[in-house]
Design an enzyme around this catalytic site. Structure first.
Site, PDB file in Angstrom:
ATOM      1  N   ASP A   1       3.022  -7.481  13.925  1.00 47.66           N
ATOM      2  CA  ASP A   1       3.660  -6.419  13.135  1.00 47.66           C
ATOM      3  C   ASP A   1       4.882  -5.813  13.829  1.00 47.66           C
ATOM      4  OD1 ASP A   1       2.185  -6.475  10.809  1.00 47.66           O
ATOM      5  OD2 ASP A   1       0.754  -4.959  11.448  1.00 47.66           O
TER       6      ASP A   1
ATOM      7  N   HIS B   1       6.449 -10.372   9.795  1.00 45.14           N
ATOM      8  CA  HIS B   1       7.137 -10.121   8.512  1.00 45.14           C
ATOM      9  C   HIS B   1       8.648 -10.248   8.719  1.00 45.14           C
ATOM     10  CE1 HIS B   1       3.579  -8.430   6.540  1.00 45.14           C
ATOM     11  NE2 HIS B   1       3.395  -7.660   7.576  1.00 45.14           N
TER      12      HIS B   1
ATOM     13  N   GLU C   1      -5.452  -7.511   9.848  1.00 45.53           N
ATOM     14  CA  GLU C   1      -5.062  -7.053   8.506  1.00 45.53           C
ATOM     15  C   GLU C   1      -4.816  -8.265   7.605  1.00 45.53           C
ATOM     16  OE1 GLU C   1      -2.019  -4.000   8.325  1.00 45.53           O
ATOM     17  OE2 GLU C   1      -2.731  -3.389   6.341  1.00 45.53           O
TER      18      GLU C   1
ATOM     19  N   ASP D   1      -2.951  -9.315   5.286  1.00 45.48           N
ATOM     20  CA  ASP D   1      -1.688 -10.015   5.024  1.00 45.48           C
ATOM     21  C   ASP D   1      -1.469 -11.129   6.053  1.00 45.48           C
ATOM     22  OD1 ASP D   1      -1.492  -7.774   6.716  1.00 45.48           O
ATOM     23  OD2 ASP D   1       0.651  -7.508   6.375  1.00 45.48           O
TER      24      ASP D   1
ATOM     25  N   HIS E   1      -0.503  -2.645  14.925  1.00 45.62           N
ATOM     26  CA  HIS E   1      -0.636  -1.466  14.140  1.00 45.62           C
ATOM     27  C   HIS E   1      -2.094  -1.066  13.858  1.00 45.62           C
ATOM     28  CE1 HIS E   1      -0.978  -1.517   9.471  1.00 45.62           C
ATOM     29  NE2 HIS E   1      -0.815  -0.247   9.732  1.00 45.62           N
TER      30      HIS E   1
ATOM     31  N   TYR F   1      10.380  -0.112   7.986  1.00 49.15           N
ATOM     32  CA  TYR F   1       9.079  -0.663   8.379  1.00 49.15           C
ATOM     33  C   TYR F   1       8.461   0.176   9.500  1.00 49.15           C
ATOM     34  CZ  TYR F   1       5.610  -4.157   9.625  1.00 49.15           C
ATOM     35  OH  TYR F   1       4.433  -4.796   9.881  1.00 49.15           O
TER      36      TYR F   1
ATOM     37  N   HIS G   1      -3.844 -10.432  14.484  1.00 49.62           N
ATOM     38  CA  HIS G   1      -4.084  -9.163  13.771  1.00 49.62           C
ATOM     39  C   HIS G   1      -4.977  -9.419  12.563  1.00 49.62           C
ATOM     40  CE1 HIS G   1      -3.486  -5.331  12.012  1.00 49.62           C
ATOM     41  NE2 HIS G   1      -2.335  -5.505  11.425  1.00 49.62           N
TER      42      HIS G   1
ATOM     43  N   HIS H   1       0.807  -1.225   0.000  1.00 56.04           N
ATOM     44  CA  HIS H   1       0.000   0.000   0.000  1.00 56.04           C
ATOM     45  C   HIS H   1       0.840   1.275   0.000  1.00 56.04           C
ATOM     46  CE1 HIS H   1       0.190  -0.531   4.364  1.00 56.04           C
ATOM     47  NE2 HIS H   1      -0.657  -1.523   4.330  1.00 56.04           N
TER      48      HIS H   1
END
Ligand code: FEO
Length: 395
Positions: free
Chosen positions: A164, A223, A81, A83, A145, A192, A79, A25
């Site tokens: 995250d 990640h 999100e 991903d 996040h 990041y 989380h 994004h």
């Protein structure tokens, strides 16, 4: 079974490697990324987070190398999100009896995203779940996040599944930070943090207070590479970044139409060099805004230049500043400069953003008409020197 992916006995990395990812994004992910999912084998089998939907097959293969996915009892969603949650619907087809462990906000988010009435097991911050030999302890970390975020600590293994936090966008066949090296991983962790986590410094400080009370041998983020060494170093970086502490460095970022603003940027660079300040010169024609953010994360002094186009900034500078306003770095020193033909509004617009960010602006901006004269450029160099001396004198 791939031994490299067994992080500790019975704890396996089963994530996906996104070698081709270059745009997260709007964030240039020049090294790609991974979505880290982890499988914990105990009396109960737990899958911690999943992967982006298009890497589901890769995750499924890795799970199958270890265990029949039908044996998964819990899918732990730290989380919402996508991903990390994007493969929950598919893995539930292979693990139909699994419950989904998540926070209160997580349940709301997962329901909203996937419109499914899964068997949710909602946990509060401080709750624990015994899975056999091990315990999962949940700590909510809202806004690190998203509002739903939590981390999971396994005391018997001294592992923190941090989602995250402490992540980096790096695609790699290596699993551990020490296999790649601090310099690369720290640079990507900074990028990041700057691009994803920076607005939430206060919330990171709260999370760090909790983390500091835990005995941690391994941090498994969602990640990039896993921390089994250099843990105090990365925690110290997060502490520094989340307090908005900077180094006595400068970043000069600009775009130019006919070269005048570029000349000014070069003279500011010389002035800062005269003062002995470490700095980076970033032309927005050749540098991505997400890399400029990494410089801003570390730099006390931020100099932004634009010529005036159609009574405003160049779109590239406007893009950077719009992005920057959202990321809200605090406690910087700002300086605006530029060139113009007749209107000259760009410099005022840049300064307005500095004011909104509550940055210090110790020197007046410099706005020069058409092609700068030699003495004007000498003046710009002197301003650079003064700004350099100003930040060097600060605490
Ligand atoms: Fe990597 Fe906020 O998701």
């Amino acid at each position: 079974m791939n031994k490299k992916n067994e992080l500790k006995k019975g704890i396996h990395w089963v994530g996906g490697i996104d070698w081709d990812l270059r745009d997260f994004h709007g964030y240039l992910t020049q090294r790609g990324s991974t979505y880290n999912a982890y499988l914990v084998l105990d009396k109960k089998v737990v899958l911690i987070d999943t992967v982006k939907h298009y890497l589901f097959d890769e995750m499924l293969d890795r799970i199958r190398e270890v265990i029949d996915p039908a044996k998964i009892n819990y899918i732990l969603s730290n989380h919402v999100e996508m991903d990390h949650s994007g493969s929950i619907p598919k893995i539930l087809e292979y693990a139909p009896n699994a419950s989904v462990i998540t926070s209160t906000q997580g349940e709301k988010g997962l329901r909203r995203h996937f419109k499914k009435d899964w068997d949710f097991h909602v946990v509060k911050s401080g709750d624990s779940l015994n899975i056999g030999r091990r315990t999962l302890k949940f700590v909510h970390t809202p806004m690190v996040h998203w509002p739903d975020n939590m981390v999971t600590y396994v005391p018997e293994e001294k592992i923190l599944f941090s989602n995250d936090a402490f992540g980096q966008h790096i695609a790699s066949s290596e699993r551990f930070v020490d296999e790649m090296g601090w310099d690369i991983v720290e640079e990507e962790a900074a990028k990041y943090y700057g691009n994803i986590v920076m607005p939430y410094g206060d919330q990171v400080q709260t999370a760090l207070k909790v983390v500091s009370g835990l005995d941690i041998e391994m941090i498994c983020p969602s990640h990039g590479l896993i921390w089994r060494s250099l843990i105090p170093e990365i925690v110290q970086r997060y502490d520094q970044w989340s307090k908005y502490e900077t180094e006595k460095k400068a970043v000069i970022v600009y775009d130019s139409m006919w070269g005048s603003t570029k000349k000014m940027a070069q003279m500011l660079d010389k002035g800062l060099s005269d003062a002995g300040v470490e700095r980076t010169l970033r032309n927005l024609k050749t540098n991505h805004i997400s890399d400029v953010i990494t410089d801003i994360l570390r730099s006390r002094l931020v100099l932004v230049g634009s010529p005036t186009l159609n009574n405003g900034m160049l779109p590239s500078v406007g893009e950077l500043l719009t992005y920057l306003k959202g990321l809200r770095p605090r406690d910087r020193v700002g300086f605006a400069f530029g060139s113009f033909g007749w209107g000259g509004q760009a410099v005022g617009e840049i300064k307005k953003i500095f004011t909104e960010l509550k940055w210090k602006v110790p020197e007046k901006s410099v706005n020069l008409k058409f092609i700068p004269e030699e003495k004007e450029l000498d003046f710009v160099r002197e301003v650079g020197n003064q700004l350099g001396e100003y930040i060097l004198k600060q605490e």
